[in-house]
Design a protein around this motif. Structure first.
Motif, PDB file in Angstrom:
ATOM      1  N   ILE A 174       0.838  -1.206   0.000  1.00 53.54           N
ATOM      2  CA  ILE A 174       0.000   0.000   0.000  1.00 53.54           C
ATOM      3  C   ILE A 174       0.868   1.249   0.000  1.00 53.54           C
ATOM      4  O   ILE A 174       0.608   2.210  -0.734  1.00 53.54           O
ATOM      5  N   ILE A 175       1.915   1.246   0.816  1.00 59.17           N
ATOM      6  CA  ILE A 175       2.820   2.395   0.861  1.00 59.17           C
ATOM      7  C   ILE A 175       3.476   2.601  -0.496  1.00 59.17           C
ATOM      8  O   ILE A 175       3.586   3.736  -0.983  1.00 59.17           O
ATOM      9  N   VAL A 176       3.892   1.519  -1.121  1.00 55.10           N
ATOM     10  CA  VAL A 176       4.541   1.619  -2.432  1.00 55.10           C
ATOM     11  C   VAL A 176       3.562   2.151  -3.476  1.00 55.10           C
ATOM     12  O   VAL A 176       3.913   2.993  -4.310  1.00 55.10           O
ATOM     13  N   GLU A 177       2.323   1.680  -3.423  1.00 55.47           N
ATOM     14  CA  GLU A 177       1.320   2.168  -4.377  1.00 55.47           C
ATOM     15  C   GLU A 177       1.069   3.662  -4.179  1.00 55.47           C
ATOM     16  O   GLU A 177       0.941   4.417  -5.153  1.00 55.47           O
ATOM     17  N   LEU A 178       1.029   4.090  -2.931  1.00 56.10           N
ATOM     18  CA  LEU A 178       0.846   5.512  -2.648  1.00 56.10           C
ATOM     19  C   LEU A 178       2.043   6.314  -3.148  1.00 56.10           C
ATOM     20  O   LEU A 178       1.888   7.425  -3.668  1.00 56.10           O
ATOM     21  N   PHE A 179       3.224   5.753  -3.003  1.00 53.30           N
ATOM     22  CA  PHE A 179       4.432   6.404  -3.504  1.00 53.30           C
ATOM     23  C   PHE A 179       4.376   6.537  -5.025  1.00 53.30           C
ATOM     24  O   PHE A 179       4.701   7.575  -5.593  1.00 53.30           O
ATOM     25  N   LYS A 180       3.927   5.473  -5.682  1.00 54.11           N
ATOM     26  CA  LYS A 180       3.809   5.505  -7.146  1.00 54.11           C
ATOM     27  C   LYS A 180       2.836   6.590  -7.604  1.00 54.11           C
ATOM     28  O   LYS A 180       2.985   7.163  -8.683  1.00 54.11           O
ATOM     29  N   ARG A 181       1.850   6.855  -6.775  1.00 48.65           N
ATOM     30  CA  ARG A 181       0.844   7.853  -7.126  1.00 48.65           C
ATOM     31  C   ARG A 181       1.260   9.268  -6.746  1.00 48.65           C
ATOM     32  O   ARG A 181       0.471  10.205  -6.854  1.00 48.65           O
ATOM     33  N   GLY A 182       2.488   9.408  -6.287  1.00 44.94           N
ATOM     34  CA  GLY A 182       3.014  10.743  -6.047  1.00 44.94           C
ATOM     35  C   GLY A 182       3.077  11.181  -4.598  1.00 44.94           C
ATOM     36  O   GLY A 182       3.457  12.325  -4.325  1.00 44.94           O
ATOM     37  N   CYS A 183       2.710  10.315  -3.655  1.00 45.04           N
ATOM     38  CA  CYS A 183       2.768  10.699  -2.241  1.00 45.04           C
ATOM     39  C   CYS A 183       4.204  10.683  -1.748  1.00 45.04           C
ATOM     40  O   CYS A 183       4.990   9.795  -2.102  1.00 45.04           O
ATOM     41  N   LYS A 184       4.550  11.639  -0.938  1.00 42.63           N
ATOM     42  CA  LYS A 184       5.860  11.677  -0.316  1.00 42.63           C
ATOM     43  C   LYS A 184       5.774  10.933   1.009  1.00 42.63           C
ATOM     44  O   LYS A 184       5.046  11.335   1.919  1.00 42.63           O
ATOM     45  N   ILE A 185       6.518   9.846   1.137  1.00 44.10           N
ATOM     46  CA  ILE A 185       6.417   8.976   2.310  1.00 44.10           C
ATOM     47  C   ILE A 185       7.331   9.512   3.409  1.00 44.10           C
ATOM     48  O   ILE A 185       8.549   9.337   3.364  1.00 44.10           O
ATOM     49  N   THR A 186       6.740  10.147   4.363  1.00 46.46           N
ATOM     50  CA  THR A 186       7.475  10.706   5.499  1.00 46.46           C
ATOM     51  C   THR A 186       6.881  10.155   6.788  1.00 46.46           C
ATOM     52  O   THR A 186       5.830   9.497   6.787  1.00 46.46           O
ATOM     53  N   GLU A 187       7.533  10.455   7.901  1.00 45.28           N
ATOM     54  CA  GLU A 187       6.995  10.050   9.196  1.00 45.28           C
ATOM     55  C   GLU A 187       5.610  10.652   9.395  1.00 45.28           C
ATOM     56  O   GLU A 187       4.675   9.978   9.846  1.00 45.28           O
ATOM     57  N   GLU A 188       5.465  11.914   9.059  1.00 45.37           N
ATOM     58  CA  GLU A 188       4.189  12.598   9.233  1.00 45.37           C
ATOM     59  C   GLU A 188       3.096  11.961   8.374  1.00 45.37           C
ATOM     60  O   GLU A 188       1.937  11.853   8.798  1.00 45.37           O
ATOM     61  N   PHE A 189       3.448  11.533   7.174  1.00 41.80           N
ATOM     62  CA  PHE A 189       2.489  10.895   6.281  1.00 41.80           C
ATOM     63  C   PHE A 189       1.971   9.599   6.894  1.00 41.80           C
ATOM     64  O   PHE A 189       0.760   9.341   6.917  1.00 41.80           O
ATOM     65  N   LEU A 190       2.874   8.769   7.409  1.00 38.55           N
ATOM     66  CA  LEU A 190       2.471   7.491   8.006  1.00 38.55           C
ATOM     67  C   LEU A 190       1.673   7.709   9.281  1.00 38.55           C
ATOM     68  O   LEU A 190       0.687   7.006   9.542  1.00 38.55           O
TER      69      LEU A 190
END
Length: 235
Positions: free
Chosen positions: A143-159
């Protein structure tokens, strides 16, 4: 029980099997107790319950958060209801991991207390595997990878925002993803599990609620360039 090193693949795959099969998990964060009831016959008791019986929780448990005990053939998950919810959920999921991974529940505390390095190493291996299980169940990598593919920046705050985990859990998750994922090719490293596509499809509604998919037939050059910039910032 002879283990030389953590079985990361087993820990992740076991969590993924729950993500695929669970009728209780529909989005994130999810209610953990129904999931525990779905896969175990645990009794749940608070540290406060122990204290009311005149027993010191501090003296009874190695953990300040949660601990799984086996009593008379029955498993009891004791948890500290005074801990912050996000921290407590991770700790309880960690304990569920011990059970689902077949760890020697009734021996873990003795392993930790013994001076023999062999037993201490086994205890540490079980702890690492349980942590991997908890991280995957609460913050699934596909799920995190899919969100990353869609342009989300994966940070501590995001999680923290979208999965409602503690900062410590979010930080460790990002550290693990940096080590365990080939971000250049969007692939897990060798011997990856086979549930990625199923998990993404099952939780598509959750994923879409965060990052609606804009490109049905692939990514534009501009999006590829933007993803490359993001990879350089945190991976």
């Amino acid at each position: 029980m002879i283990i030389e090193e953590p079985d990361f693949k087993k820990a992740v795959q076991t969590a993924d099997e729950i993500l695929v099969s669970s009728k209780e998990i529909k989005a994130f964060p999810f209610m953990l107790i129904p999931v525990i009831m779905e896969y175990t016959d645990f009794e749940l008791r608070t540290f406060g319950w122990i204290e009311k019986k005149g027993i010191s929780a501090k003296d009874s448990f190695l953990s300040n958060d949660a601990e799984l005990k086996k009593k008379g053939g029955m498993y009891i998950l004791f948890y500290n209801e005074m801990m912050p919810p996000a921290r407590l959920i991770f700790s309880c999921t960690h304990e569920l991991g011990h059970y689902m991974l077949g760890h020697p529940i009734d021996s873990l505390s003795r392993m930790r207390d013994r001076n023999d390095p062999k037993f201490l190493d086994l205890y540490r291996i079980c702890e690492v595997e349980a942590n991997f299980f908890a991280a995957e169940l609460l913050m699934p990598e596909p799920i995190i990878v899919e969100l990353f593919k869609r342009g989300c920046k994966i940070t501590e705050e995001f999680l923290i925002k979208h999965f409602e985990v503690s900062r410590e859990a979010a930080k460790k998750r990002i550290e693990l993803l940096r080590k365990a994922y080939d971000w250049n090719n969007f692939n897990r490293y060798p011997d990856s599990c086979n549930y990625d596509d199923i998990i993404v499809e099952k939780y598509k509604k959750f994923i879409d609620s965060i990052a609606p998919q804009k490109f049905k037939y692939g990514y534009s050059l501009e999006q590829d360039l933007e993803l490359e910039k993001q990879r350089e910032t945190w991976v």
